[in-house]
Scaffold this active site. Structure first.
Site, PDB file in Angstrom:
ATOM      1  N   THR A   1      -2.544  -4.164   9.432  1.00 40.02           N
ATOM      2  CA  THR A   1      -3.414  -4.369  10.587  1.00 40.02           C
ATOM      3  C   THR A   1      -3.887  -5.817  10.554  1.00 40.02           C
ATOM      4  O   THR A   1      -4.968  -6.124  10.042  1.00 40.02           O
ATOM      5  CB  THR A   1      -4.623  -3.406  10.582  1.00 40.02           C
ATOM      6  OG1 THR A   1      -5.162  -3.324   9.251  1.00 40.02           O
ATOM      7  CG2 THR A   1      -4.212  -2.015  11.038  1.00 40.02           C
TER       8      THR A   1
ATOM      9  N   VAL B   1       0.831  -1.212   0.000  1.00 41.28           N
ATOM     10  CA  VAL B   1       0.000   0.000   0.000  1.00 41.28           C
ATOM     11  C   VAL B   1       0.861   1.255   0.000  1.00 41.28           C
ATOM     12  O   VAL B   1       0.671   2.156  -0.823  1.00 41.28           O
ATOM     13  CB  VAL B   1      -0.934   0.005   1.228  1.00 41.28           C
ATOM     14  CG1 VAL B   1      -1.712   1.323   1.303  1.00 41.28           C
ATOM     15  CG2 VAL B   1      -1.892  -1.172   1.159  1.00 41.28           C
TER      16      VAL B   1
ATOM     17  N   CYS C   1      -6.598  -8.707   3.309  1.00 36.89           N
ATOM     18  CA  CYS C   1      -7.824  -7.901   3.337  1.00 36.89           C
ATOM     19  C   CYS C   1      -9.067  -8.748   3.582  1.00 36.89           C
ATOM     20  O   CYS C   1      -9.619  -8.764   4.670  1.00 36.89           O
ATOM     21  CB  CYS C   1      -7.969  -7.118   2.029  1.00 36.89           C
ATOM     22  SG  CYS C   1      -6.778  -5.776   1.836  1.00 36.89           S
TER      23      CYS C   1
ATOM     24  N   ARG D   1       1.100 -13.450   2.254  1.00 39.46           N
ATOM     25  CA  ARG D   1       0.508 -13.173   3.566  1.00 39.46           C
ATOM     26  C   ARG D   1      -0.889 -13.783   3.681  1.00 39.46           C
ATOM     27  O   ARG D   1      -1.749 -13.588   2.831  1.00 39.46           O
ATOM     28  CB  ARG D   1       0.421 -11.661   3.808  1.00 39.46           C
ATOM     29  CG  ARG D   1       1.759 -10.983   4.015  1.00 39.46           C
ATOM     30  CD  ARG D   1       1.591  -9.490   4.164  1.00 39.46           C
ATOM     31  NE  ARG D   1       1.020  -8.892   2.954  1.00 39.46           N
ATOM     32  CZ  ARG D   1       0.603  -7.625   2.875  1.00 39.46           C
ATOM     33  NH1 ARG D   1       0.663  -6.852   3.944  1.00 39.46           N
ATOM     34  NH2 ARG D   1       0.121  -7.156   1.749  1.00 39.46           N
TER      35      ARG D   1
END
Length: 419
Positions: free
Chosen positions: A84, A13, A259, A330
């Protein structure tokens, strides 16, 4: 007022965003990992979100990469793009976000603006991050410094929908700051912006985007399980249903990544905190989290039907990244398939030309193979639909006619089983 922007976190990002801002502003990219700073300063981006030419172009235009806090002390805009994640109990882990806020707080000055892009639950910016900023800066929120929230919408590996071509939601901690944040992003986002009325609205908008996709994929995953029991081709059903103008074109599969497989837990955590138990969201998460085990058991069932001895059987898994044509491993749910197959004693080999072998070894303790044709396999599982798999000769991988070929992504013309 001239803006000098610090982007905190240079992953999938942060780096593309820093590059976009560098076209018009002075930008410093900050990351705590020395190796990441070093490779970017040498013109290399292992995420492949930017080409070497793009990284070198940004450096030539004056963008700096650093892990030294003092080198972002003269910035007046701080954009936080750190991960996060969730912990082993599927609870939000705000550690990276709070650590980033602590670092910013140490250099925060009067009238600075801190903009968060990391996915959080509604209220996290004001309830969790702002107190840290106040504590370490000694400044007062909405008097001395201000905040914004503009949720990231990066799609790793997508070279068409890049950061400047995706409409950006923006918000600010006051109406005036909201306009400033919106104008800042509008100056580099070609697709335009949408100014939300508050930080919480923008936070909530982000977290439901991926929760909605998660629920829709869970629905088609459940359909795939049902149709498999009925002996019906799921892909054929979806193609037929897709002829209706308003049918949503979702496909079954493993739901991983940083996500879709994570964000719903942020929303459910906050819902439970205020006394509501979200049933549909959590049901979708449970179903999607169990798809890897389902796939592995389907493969094992087919192997047994073909009279393979499961213990010691050689199985090839094609792909370990969380999605196609992308090096990001990930939260890849392919690992669930691999672990379940290994639990039954199979000898699993993994091949993925996109994944970084050292990272896979470090993250999952799996050694990627380089030559898939060096041996023959009792089962082949296509887990990720990389374009690089298009030319594979599946017949050369088979250990005779009894080899099971399982196609998770409905990419192969012929297979023994698929979702």
């Amino acid at each position: 007022m001239a803006y000098k922007i610090a982007v905190i976190g240079l992953g999938y990002v942060g780096l593309p965003l820093a590059h976009a801002f560098s076209e018009k502003y002075e930008v410093v990219g900050f990351d705590i990992a020395q190796w990441r700073v070093d490779e970017l300063n040498s013109g290399v981006d292992r995420t492949l979100e930017l080409s070497g030419d793009q990284v070198n172009e940004a450096l030539a235009n004056g963008m700096k990469f650093t892990n030294v806090l003092d080198e972002i002390a003269d910035c007046n805009i701080y954009v936080v793009t750190v991960p996060t994640p969730i912990d082993e109990h599927k609870r939000p882990d705000l550690t990276p976000l709070l650590k980033a806020s602590e670092s910013i707080g140490k250099v925060l000055k009067k009238d600075d603006i801190v903009i968060y892009e990391s996915t959080v639950y509604p209220g996290a910016t004001e309830e969790d991050c702002v107190p840290v900023l106040e504590k370490f800066s000694g400044l007062k929120f909405n008097e001395d410094f201000f905040c914004g929230y503009s949720p990231e919408r990066i799609n790793p590996g997508d070279k068409e929908h890049t950061v400047t071509k995706i409409l950006k939601v923006t918000s600010g901690s006051t109406p005036e700051i909201g306009k400033k944040v919106d104008e800042l992003y509008a100056s580099v986002i070609i697709a335009g912006t949408h100014l939300a009325p508050s930080l919480k609205v923008a936070e909530a908008a982000k977290v439901i985007e991926n929760s909605q996709r998660d629920i829709n994929i869970a629905f088609v995953n459940e359909l795939a399980i049902i149709f498999n029991k009925l002996g019906i081709d799921t892909e054929a059903v979806l193609q037929a249903a897709g002829t209706k103008w308003n049918f949503l074109p979702f496909r079954p599969g493993l739901v991983g990544g940083h996500c879709i497989g994570v964000d719903p837990y942020y929303l459910t955590h906050k819902a439970q905190e205020v006394g509501y138990n979200p049933e549909i969201i959590l049901a979708g998460r449970r179903l999607n989290d169990n798809m890897g085990m389902y796939v592995a058991n389907q493969v094992l069932k087919l192997m047994i039907q073909k009279e393979h001895k499961v213990a010691g059987a050689k199985v090839l898994v094609l792909g370990i990244t969380f999605k196609e044509n992308c090096p990001d491993i990930r939260n890849s749910r392919v690992i669930d398939v691999i672990r379940e197959l290994q639990e039954f004693g199979t000898d699993v080999s993994v091949y993925d030309p996109w994944a970084d072998a050292e990272e896979v070894q470090r993250e999952y303790n799996i050694s990627l193979i380089e030559d898939i044709y060096a041996t023959h396999y009792d089962a082949v599982v296509l887990a990720v639909a990389h374009d690089k798999f298009n030319g594979l000769d599946i017949d050369k991988l088979k250990n005779g006619n009894g080899t099971v070929v399982y196609d998770i992504k409905s990419k192969l013309e012929e297979s023994d089983g698929k979702l």
